[in-house]
Design an enzyme around this catalytic site. Structure first.
Site, PDB file in Angstrom:
ATOM      1  N   SER A  60      42.888  40.085  33.521  1.00  0.00           N
ATOM      2  CA  SER A  60      43.211  41.136  34.494  1.00  0.00           C
ATOM      3  C   SER A  60      41.962  41.810  35.048  1.00  0.00           C
ATOM      4  O   SER A  60      42.032  42.916  35.558  1.00  0.00           O
ATOM      5  CB  SER A  60      44.117  42.179  33.842  1.00  0.00           C
ATOM      6  OG  SER A  60      43.429  42.800  32.782  1.00  0.00           O
ATOM      7  N   SER A  61      40.813  41.158  34.991  1.00  0.00           N
ATOM      8  CA  SER A  61      39.579  41.796  35.447  1.00  0.00           C
ATOM      9  C   SER A  61      39.541  42.004  36.962  1.00  0.00           C
ATOM     10  O   SER A  61      38.783  42.835  37.442  1.00  0.00           O
ATOM     11  CB  SER A  61      38.363  40.987  35.010  1.00  0.00           C
ATOM     12  OG  SER A  61      38.329  39.759  35.692  1.00  0.00           O
ATOM     13  N   MET A  62      40.347  41.269  37.729  1.00  0.00           N
ATOM     14  CA  MET A  62      40.373  41.434  39.178  1.00  0.00           C
ATOM     15  C   MET A  62      41.665  42.097  39.663  1.00  0.00           C
ATOM     16  O   MET A  62      41.977  42.072  40.847  1.00  0.00           O
ATOM     17  CB  MET A  62      40.202  40.077  39.869  1.00  0.00           C
ATOM     18  CG  MET A  62      38.802  39.549  39.837  1.00  0.00           C
ATOM     19  SD  MET A  62      37.622  40.612  40.684  1.00  0.00           S
ATOM     20  CE  MET A  62      38.130  40.448  42.366  1.00  0.00           C
TER      21      MET A  62
END
Length: 193
Positions: A60-62
């Site tokens: 979920s880093s982006m």
């Protein structure tokens, strides 16, 4: 014998000019395309595999731009011609791994600064060359701070849109452009759940 002639309705439906273009009027479109068609298909496949790549988003880093499970198309040809621009979303090999065995580890982040820029994160904001950046794609302001960092020649500074849950340049520093694999082109599938 008039009953053997086509009726007016038959003439209207099957010989009307706008219906003549339809491929189903002749079943020739179902034929095998032959050797020439096979070579065309081969060329399209080779170009597709050379200049693009399908990727899967594992983290979920982006988020919210890209979510876990999204399938995206990465275009690999444009950075042979020009350098990454600010706000480009790029995929790249892990810069902390120096072993050639680990070429399968690919990250995706957003370019926030180019070579020659200075970058700093403090008070919940990103400052490039001393100017606060307006970023409407960030989930929440970063809770961390970084020192003033100069982006050297041949490098870019990348951060994830989910700043507090991203392993990016604020951890390892500027990214060498030689590690960049390609540019995010589009999302082709988003899971429903």
């Amino acid at each position: 014998m008039s009953f053997l002639r086509p009726s007016a309705m038959y003439n209207f439906v099957f010989t009307y000019p706008s219906s003549r273009w339809m491929p189903c009027q002749s079943w020739g479109f179902l034929r095998w395309p032959g050797l020439e068609g096979f070579f065309r298909l081969l060329v399209v496949f080779l170009l597709w595999s050379t200049f693009s790549q399908l990727c899967y988003i594992p983290s979920s880093s982006m988020y919210p731009t890209l979510r876990v499970g999204d399938r995206i198309i990465v275009e690999k040809a444009s950075y042979y011609i020009w350098n990454p621009a600010i706000h480009d979303i790029v995929t790249f090999r892990d810069p902390t791994q120096h072993c050639e065995d680990n070429t399968n580890v690919i990250f995706i982040k957003r370019v926030v600064a180019k070579e020659g820029d200075t970058v700093e994160v403090h008070h919940g904001g990103l400052y490039v060359n001393g100017v606060a950046q307006e970023e409407d794609f960030v989930v929440e302001p970063p809770t961390y701070t970084t020192e003033l960092t100069y982006v050297p020649q041949g490098h870019v500074y990348v951060l994830g849109d989910n700043r507090n849950n991203s392993y990016d340049s604020h951890v390892w520093g500027p990214l060498p452009m030689k590690n960049i694999v390609g540019r995010y082109a589009m999302r082709c599938l988003r899971p429903v759940n």
